[in-house]
Design a protein around this motif. Structure first.
Motif, PDB file in Angstrom:
ATOM      1  N   UNK A 114       0.826  -1.209   0.000  1.00 42.26           N
ATOM      2  CA  UNK A 114       0.000   0.000   0.000  1.00 42.26           C
ATOM      3  C   UNK A 114       0.857   1.255   0.000  1.00 42.26           C
ATOM      4  N   UNK A 115       1.940   1.244   0.761  1.00 45.27           N
ATOM      5  CA  UNK A 115       2.848   2.381   0.804  1.00 45.27           C
ATOM      6  C   UNK A 115       4.284   1.898   0.622  1.00 45.27           C
ATOM      7  N   UNK A 116       5.093   2.745  -0.008  1.00 39.49           N
ATOM      8  CA  UNK A 116       6.509   2.431  -0.227  1.00 39.49           C
ATOM      9  C   UNK A 116       7.366   3.565   0.316  1.00 39.49           C
ATOM     10  N   UNK A 117       8.413   3.203   1.046  1.00 37.81           N
ATOM     11  CA  UNK A 117       9.357   4.166   1.612  1.00 37.81           C
ATOM     12  C   UNK A 117      10.732   3.896   1.011  1.00 37.81           C
ATOM     13  N   UNK A 118      11.390   4.930   0.501  1.00 40.53           N
ATOM     14  CA  UNK A 118      12.756   4.806  -0.007  1.00 40.53           C
ATOM     15  C   UNK A 118      13.655   5.674   0.855  1.00 40.53           C
ATOM     16  N   UNK A 119      14.710   5.063   1.408  1.00 40.50           N
ATOM     17  CA  UNK A 119      15.537   5.756   2.394  1.00 40.50           C
ATOM     18  C   UNK A 119      16.751   6.475   1.817  1.00 40.50           C
ATOM     19  N   UNK A 120      17.325   5.961   0.710  1.00 37.02           N
ATOM     20  CA  UNK A 120      18.606   6.526   0.275  1.00 37.02           C
ATOM     21  C   UNK A 120      18.871   6.171  -1.188  1.00 37.02           C
ATOM     22  N   UNK A 170      -4.818   2.888   5.252  1.00 36.62           N
ATOM     23  CA  UNK A 170      -6.204   2.612   5.643  1.00 36.62           C
ATOM     24  C   UNK A 170      -6.691   1.223   5.235  1.00 36.62           C
ATOM     25  N   UNK A 171      -6.016   0.593   4.278  1.00 40.22           N
ATOM     26  CA  UNK A 171      -6.457  -0.722   3.824  1.00 40.22           C
ATOM     27  C   UNK A 171      -5.788  -1.870   4.572  1.00 40.22           C
TER      28      UNK A 171
END
Length: 427
Positions: free
Chosen positions: A300-306, A371-372
């Motif tokens: 649902x969500x993607x985080x990219x750190x570097x 939310x999902x």
């Protein structure tokens, strides 16, 4: 940022578990690679075309290939032994900031230098027209240095593409159509509908095969661990007939996440050396054109750190995530990132996600905006180093039952909390 920090400060980050995904380890060892390449090049269909004194261009692209320098040097040495005069050309479309210097730097980072290779390494953005495509009557151009050679030997890895599907995806045909086309050629294809990209790659590639002295190519397939799985020499006709078969093999050897979905996917680093889109969507599930391609995990969500050091500030693909960090933002170089977007027209790849001050807050933001999620109290999160190396990854405690039910997954630790430093970062 204090307002946002206060809004998310109490969002819990789930405890994580280290796991190992086990894939097929079949590979060609480093010591065996030179012999296999020599055997493939030594076939009459390839070696029979090489004449003493021929100036032969060897194509090298921007994608990281395991043992890249070793393989390239072996090709160079073989051609020299046949009496030819080989040289290397940068065949990478608009990468490297669409400059000759930038593309030369990419090759240098891979150890492909004149000193290491024992032959000239040429990089320029100049192209010449070599013919008109038969179906759409389009002008096809290739690298000036390659066009002036007596022969062209293609060298590239074959794998699933990140934004289109067809008989030819990432491989020798695409290296001709887009890689050798430089920025002008890449732009000519990308400026047209993505729906026909697979047709254009073949059409341009066939035009080059018809009008240029392409001797053939060396195709590489890697396994899920980036080890060399297969090396195949192809003559011009075999590029047409056999590359689609090799592509199908590559689909079976690539790494993937052994889960269908998660709430949050955390990617430590993206970069052009990892994938054309910074992270391979065949792993991340974040496709440039999802109506043309599917696959990978559904997060649902993607985080990219570097960013990787090798990408030199090119943050293409950052727009596929919802959250990133100030560390990445500070490393992002627009002059390296934007030319690729102008060329491929996928401007959303360059969009900057929400920027958080550190890794902890980036994860907290993503976790509180799902939310999902099936269970808000037991969030499913996966953290990977990058999309090219996913043997050892981390999963949240809520995903343990799924991992234990998969015979190809090893559980390597008990659940633990992330060890953030004083600045809230993991590294």
């Amino acid at each position: 940022m204090k307002t946002i920090t206060n809004l998310i400060k109490d969002v819990p980050i789930p405890r994580m578990v280290k796991i190992r995904q086990n894939f097929d380890r079949t590979c060609i060892s480093e010591s065996e690679i030179p012999g296999v390449i020599r055997r493939e090049l030594g076939r009459d269909a390839l070696a029979g075309q090489i004449k003493p004194g021929m100036k032969i261009a060897i194509t090298c692209g921007s994608r990281g290939i395991n043992h890249y320098a070793l393989m390239t040097r072996t090709i160079v040495d073989f051609l020299k032994e046949q009496g030819a005069e080989p040289f290397i050309v940068a065949a990478m479309g608009s990468h490297g900031g669409a400059t000759a210097e930038g593309q030369l730097q990419i090759l240098t980072d891979y150890g492909i230098t004149e000193e290491n290779m024992g032959c000239p390494v040429k990089s320029c953005m100049d192209t010449v027209e070599i013919g008109i495509s038969e179906k759409r009557h389009q002008h096809v151009r290739i690298d000036k240095n390659a066009a002036e050679a007596d022969g062209i030997l293609l060298f590239n890895r074959i794998k699933p593409h990140t934004s289109f599907r067809g008989p030819y995806e990432s491989g020798l045909m695409k290296m001709m159509a887009i890689g050798l086309g430089k920025q002008v050629g890449a732009n000519a294809l990308h400026s047209q509908s993505p729906a026909i990209m697979h047709e254009l790659v073949e059409e341009y590639g066939r035009t080059i095969l018809k009008n240029c002295p392409v001797l053939g190519g060396i195709a590489i397939i890697e396994n899920a661990y980036d080890d060399t799985y297969l090396i195949k020499g192809l003559d011009p006709n075999e590029i047409i007939t056999e590359e689609p078969k090799l592509k199908e093999i590559s689909y079976k050897t690539i790494a993937h996440l052994m889960f269908d979905k998660c709430d949050v996917l955390v990617v430590d680093k993206i970069g052009k050396n990892i994938s054309g889109d910074g992270m391979d969507p065949n792993v991340s599930g974040r496709f440039v054109q999802p109506k043309y391609c599917t696959g990978g995990i559904q997060a649902e969500k993607c985080v990219i750190l570097d960013l990787t050091d090798e990408t030199h500030g090119n943050a293409q693909g950052i727009g596929l995530a919802e959250v990133t960090t100030r560390r990445l933002f500070n490393k992002m170089k627009l002059e390296m990132t934007y030319p690729t977007g102008v060329t491929n027209t996928f401007l959303h790849l360059m969009k900057i996600p929400m920027i958080m001050d550190n890794d902890r807050e980036a994860m907290q933001l993503a976790l509180c905006c799902c939310p999902e999620a099936e269970d808000q109290n037991n969030m499913k999160m996966i953290r990977i180093p990058n999309t090219a190396h996913i043997e050892y990854i981390e999963i949240s405690e809520a995903m343990l039952p799924l991992a234990k039910a998969n015979p190809n997954i090893e559980i390597l630790s008990e659940p633990y909390d992330f060890d953030f430093d004083a600045e809230g970062n993991l590294f």
